[in-house]
Each structure stands twice: as structure tokens, then as C-alpha cells.
Design a protein around this motif. Structure first.
Motif, PDB file in Angstrom:
ATOM      1  N   ASP A 188      78.782  32.111  40.013  1.00 15.26           N
ATOM      2  CA  ASP A 188      78.368  31.623  41.326  1.00 15.26           C
ATOM      3  C   ASP A 188      77.356  30.486  41.164  1.00 15.26           C
ATOM      4  O   ASP A 188      76.329  30.643  40.488  1.00 15.26           O
ATOM      5  CB  ASP A 188      77.739  32.765  42.118  1.00 15.26           C
ATOM      6  CG  ASP A 188      77.538  32.405  43.586  1.00 15.26           C
ATOM      7  OD1 ASP A 188      77.680  31.220  43.929  1.00 15.26           O
ATOM      8  OD2 ASP A 188      77.231  33.314  44.375  1.00 15.26           O
ATOM      9  N   VAL A 189      77.658  29.347  41.770  1.00 18.46           N
ATOM     10  CA  VAL A 189      76.790  28.174  41.651  1.00 18.46           C
ATOM     11  C   VAL A 189      75.402  28.452  42.231  1.00 18.46           C
ATOM     12  O   VAL A 189      74.402  27.871  41.787  1.00 18.46           O
ATOM     13  CB  VAL A 189      77.444  26.967  42.357  1.00 18.46           C
ATOM     14  CG1 VAL A 189      76.546  25.729  42.269  1.00 18.46           C
ATOM     15  CG2 VAL A 189      78.804  26.664  41.749  1.00 18.46           C
ATOM     16  N   SER A 190      75.318  29.350  43.193  1.00 15.69           N
ATOM     17  CA  SER A 190      74.019  29.633  43.816  1.00 15.69           C
ATOM     18  C   SER A 190      73.020  30.206  42.815  1.00 15.69           C
ATOM     19  O   SER A 190      71.803  30.044  42.989  1.00 15.69           O
ATOM     20  CB  SER A 190      74.199  30.607  44.981  1.00 15.69           C
ATOM     21  OG  SER A 190      74.710  31.850  44.535  1.00 15.69           O
ATOM     22  N   LEU A 191      73.510  30.861  41.765  1.00 17.18           N
ATOM     23  CA  LEU A 191      72.607  31.387  40.744  1.00 17.18           C
ATOM     24  C   LEU A 191      71.916  30.244  39.999  1.00 17.18           C
ATOM     25  O   LEU A 191      70.716  30.318  39.701  1.00 17.18           O
ATOM     26  CB  LEU A 191      73.383  32.267  39.768  1.00 17.18           C
ATOM     27  CG  LEU A 191      74.021  33.533  40.347  1.00 17.18           C
ATOM     28  CD1 LEU A 191      74.847  34.248  39.296  1.00 17.18           C
ATOM     29  CD2 LEU A 191      72.930  34.458  40.889  1.00 17.18           C
ATOM     30  N   TYR A 192      72.658  29.189  39.689  1.00 18.82           N
ATOM     31  CA  TYR A 192      72.051  28.026  39.044  1.00 18.82           C
ATOM     32  C   TYR A 192      71.066  27.337  39.986  1.00 18.82           C
ATOM     33  O   TYR A 192      70.003  26.868  39.553  1.00 18.82           O
ATOM     34  CB  TYR A 192      73.130  27.038  38.596  1.00 18.82           C
ATOM     35  CG  TYR A 192      74.028  27.557  37.502  1.00 18.82           C
ATOM     36  CD1 TYR A 192      73.537  27.749  36.213  1.00 18.82           C
ATOM     37  CD2 TYR A 192      75.360  27.845  37.743  1.00 18.82           C
ATOM     38  CE1 TYR A 192      74.356  28.214  35.200  1.00 18.82           C
ATOM     39  CE2 TYR A 192      76.191  28.319  36.742  1.00 18.82           C
ATOM     40  CZ  TYR A 192      75.683  28.497  35.472  1.00 18.82           C
ATOM     41  OH  TYR A 192      76.493  28.967  34.469  1.00 18.82           O
ATOM     42  N   GLU A 193      71.417  27.281  41.253  1.00 20.28           N
ATOM     43  CA  GLU A 193      70.513  26.658  42.224  1.00 20.28           C
ATOM     44  C   GLU A 193      69.211  27.436  42.343  1.00 20.28           C
ATOM     45  O   GLU A 193      68.129  26.849  42.474  1.00 20.28           O
ATOM     46  CB  GLU A 193      71.214  26.578  43.580  1.00 20.28           C
ATOM     47  CG  GLU A 193      72.423  25.648  43.593  1.00 20.28           C
ATOM     48  CD  GLU A 193      73.179  25.704  44.905  1.00 20.28           C
ATOM     49  OE1 GLU A 193      72.851  26.590  45.735  1.00 20.28           O
ATOM     50  OE2 GLU A 193      74.096  24.879  45.112  1.00 20.28           O
ATOM     51  N   ALA A 194      69.296  28.765  42.255  1.00 23.77           N
ATOM     52  CA  ALA A 194      68.087  29.587  42.329  1.00 23.77           C
ATOM     53  C   ALA A 194      67.178  29.327  41.139  1.00 23.77           C
ATOM     54  O   ALA A 194      65.950  29.226  41.282  1.00 23.77           O
ATOM     55  CB  ALA A 194      68.464  31.063  42.396  1.00 23.77           C
ATOM     56  N   LEU A 197      65.544  25.917  41.603  1.00 18.02           N
ATOM     57  CA  LEU A 197      64.453  25.973  42.579  1.00 18.02           C
ATOM     58  C   LEU A 197      63.204  26.612  41.981  1.00 18.02           C
ATOM     59  O   LEU A 197      62.085  26.302  42.387  1.00 18.02           O
ATOM     60  CB  LEU A 197      64.902  26.764  43.819  1.00 18.02           C
ATOM     61  CG  LEU A 197      65.939  26.077  44.715  1.00 18.02           C
ATOM     62  CD1 LEU A 197      66.406  27.023  45.806  1.00 18.02           C
ATOM     63  CD2 LEU A 197      65.358  24.805  45.322  1.00 18.02           C
ATOM     64  N   ARG A 205      68.674  27.882  32.448  1.00 22.53           N
ATOM     65  CA  ARG A 205      69.876  28.227  33.212  1.00 22.53           C
ATOM     66  C   ARG A 205      70.919  28.881  32.311  1.00 22.53           C
ATOM     67  O   ARG A 205      71.589  29.828  32.705  1.00 22.53           O
ATOM     68  CB  ARG A 205      70.461  26.978  33.877  1.00 22.53           C
ATOM     69  CG  ARG A 205      69.648  26.450  35.043  1.00 22.53           C
ATOM     70  CD  ARG A 205      70.492  25.526  35.911  1.00 22.53           C
ATOM     71  NE  ARG A 205      70.990  24.387  35.168  1.00 22.53           N
ATOM     72  CZ  ARG A 205      70.339  23.229  35.043  1.00 22.53           C
ATOM     73  NH1 ARG A 205      69.159  23.078  35.628  1.00 22.53           N
ATOM     74  NH2 ARG A 205      70.865  22.243  34.354  1.00 22.53           N
TER      75      ARG A 205
END
Length: 294
Positions: A188-194, A197, A205
Motif C-alpha cells: 500500500d502506497v499510503s504506508l510509504y507516505e506515512a 510524513l 522506508r
């Protein structure tokens, strides 16, 4: 009387079994039955021609006390480092570098995965030419001024096993890379975004998101490459035939020699069973080490 739901479930179960049955019959005929028959022959004295006689456990005692089995098994364990550990590390490194996507990714994957498509016998013959005195490896070393280190790599007692292992590294690295890249695509790309951030960089990452998510793919790659190292026969046979002075002898090669050179089918079958047990032990250990902790 069974109700409608029970009947429907039974029909679905029988339908599923009907679909699986052809593959199950093929697997039983070409995998399970030969394995059972090999275990049976390990308890016989048989030269492949005359009538077989019961041997009890004598074949296993002979195999386990054979002074050649220890070095051969050690060579196979050393090859695990070249067939499994190094390729998995290279695959993870390439996954980290290529995960974001680069131009020509498809072509790069095809080229890097090509050794898996080629028969291992062809790979071994090709590398035997490359490693020869006048082969490409020595020519490249002479071209850069390192002519003093050239040698017949597969005929050198100190470097033959390493040279053989590097062939395995070249052959297995592409498989590991493709497995890891395929696994990375499901993250899930959102994990990298977290992580971004939170101020994490590329290294963080990879270790906090990518590496844990690839646990299953690492297990599969480790199992496949470890089995290839422990059961390696074709590569050793066509490159060195166990030489020099049995420096690259592996258990699979001993099985071949017992069966076809010494016509001792019983001992060859016993050694094959022992090798199978060793493979199962290593695979079980890998699965336990890489399984996700609750």
C-alpha cells in the motif's frame, strides 16, 4: 435426508475434486510414487540387473559412515551461501533501487531473469567455457592488467567451489529480484507516505515497510534457492564432475556415481532419502525463521 444446502455443498466438493484430480494423478505418478519406490529400494541390495535381496538398514549405515558424504554435504552447505544468501541480498538491493520504476524496467527484468529460462546444463557448459584458461573471464582480467591472477578457475583446488557457487549466484539472483519486485507492487502506497510524513528517507522506508512486507516472498525465494543448492547435480556434473580432487563433489553427484558408476542402486537410493531429509530440515528451518511472529 440431506437438505438442499448439504447436497449443493457436496456437489461443489465433488466438482472441485474432479478439477483437481488430473493434476493430483500426475503429481502422484511422477512425484509421490517415485519417492515411495526410492525409499523402498533403499532397503534392498540391487545392482539394477540381478534379483534384489533385502538389505535392512545396511545401506543407510554404509552411506552415513562413508567418508565422502561429510565433505560433499559441507560443499552443498557452502553453496547455499552462493545460491540462496547472496542472490536474496542482491534481489533485495535491486528491489530497493528499482522499486520506484525506471525506464526499460520490463527489458531489465527479462534480461536478469533469463538464466532461469535456460537449462542448467547449458548454463554450466557456457560458464565452463568462460572460466577456461583462454576464456572470457581470464581475457577480461588480462585486459585490465590482472594477468597474474588468471587461472583455470574450475580446475583450481582453492577456487573451484567458489567459481561453481558464483554460477549459482548469477543464475538465482534474477529469480529473487523478480519475486521481490512482484511482492513490492502489492504494498500500500499510503504506508510509504506515512513514513515520509514522519521524516523517513529511502533507507527507512525500505527497512520499515518494504522488507517486512516481503517476508512471504523472501521465504519462497530462500526455499527454492536452498533446494537448488542442496540438490545441485547438473551444474556440478557438467562443469567439474566433482573435481578437482572431489573439491566440488555434492551429494547429488554421489547419488549418480553410486547408481550408474558402481551399480549400487540400494545405496544410491539410501543416499537420496538422506538428502531428501536434509532438504526437509533446511526448508523447515527457513520457514520457521521467516514466519511472521504473532
Amino acid at each position: 435426508m440431506p437438505d438442499g444446502n448439504t447436497t449443493a455443498r457436496r456437489v461443489r466438493r465433488l466438482t472441485a475434486l474432479a478439477y483437481v484430480a488430473p493434476a493430483g494423478l500426475v503429481y502422484a505418478g511422477f512425484a509421490l510414487w517415485p519417492a515411495v519406490h526410492t525409499a523402498y529400494m533403499s532397503f534392498l541390495h540391487w545392482d539394477g540387473i540381478s534379483a534384489a535381496t533385502p538389505a535392512g538398514l545396511s545401506n543407510y549405515r554404509s552411506v552415513l559412515t562413508d567418508p565422502a558424504i561429510g565433505p560433499a554435504l559441507w560443499h552443498a552447505i557452502v553453496l547455499i551461501g552462493f545460491f540462496a544468501v547472496i542472490p536474496c541480498a542482491i534481489g533485495l538491493l535491486l528491489t530497493a533501487l528499482l522499486q520506484g520504476g525506471v525506464r526499460g524496467m520490463t527489458g531489465f527484468r527479462v534480461v536478469f531473469f533469463l538464466p532461469q529460462v535456460l537449462p542448467m546444463v547449458a548454463v554450466g557448459i557456457t560458464w565452463r567455457w568462460l572460466y577456461a584458461d583462454d576464456g572470457l573471464v581470464n581475457q577480461a582480467l588480462r585486459a585490465v592488467g590482472l594477468g597474474g591472477v588468471t587461472r583455470a578457475w574450475l580446475g583450481d583446488y582453492n577456487f573451484a567451489l567458489i567459481a561453481l557457487g558464483l554460477i549459482g549466484t548469477w543464475a538465482m539472483s534474477g529469480l529473487c529480484m523478480v519475486l521481490f519486485l512482484a511482492g513490492a507492487q502489492k504494498i500500500d502506497v499510503s504506508l510509504y507516505e506515512a513514513v515520509a510524513l514522519d521524516g523517513g528517507g529511502a533507507v527507512r522506508r525500505f527497512f520499515t515497510v518494504t522488507l517486512p512486507a516481503l517476508r512471504g516472498e523472501i521465504t519462497i525465494a530462500s526455499v527454492i534457492t536452498t533446494i537448488a543448492a542442496l540438490a545441485s547435480f547438473d551444474l556440478a556434473f557438467v562443469t567439474t564432475n566433482g573435481g578437482p580432487v572431489n573439491r566440488t563433489t555434492v551429494p547429488g553427484l554421489l547419488v549418480y556415481r553410486l547408481a550408474f558408476n558402481e551399480s549400487d542402486i540400494g545405496r544410491a537410493a539410501a543416499l537420496a532419502v538422506v538428502l531428501t531429509i536434509v532438504v526437509i530440515v533446511f526448508v523447515t528451518a527457513i520457514r520457521r525463521l521467516t514466519r511472521e511472529r504473532p
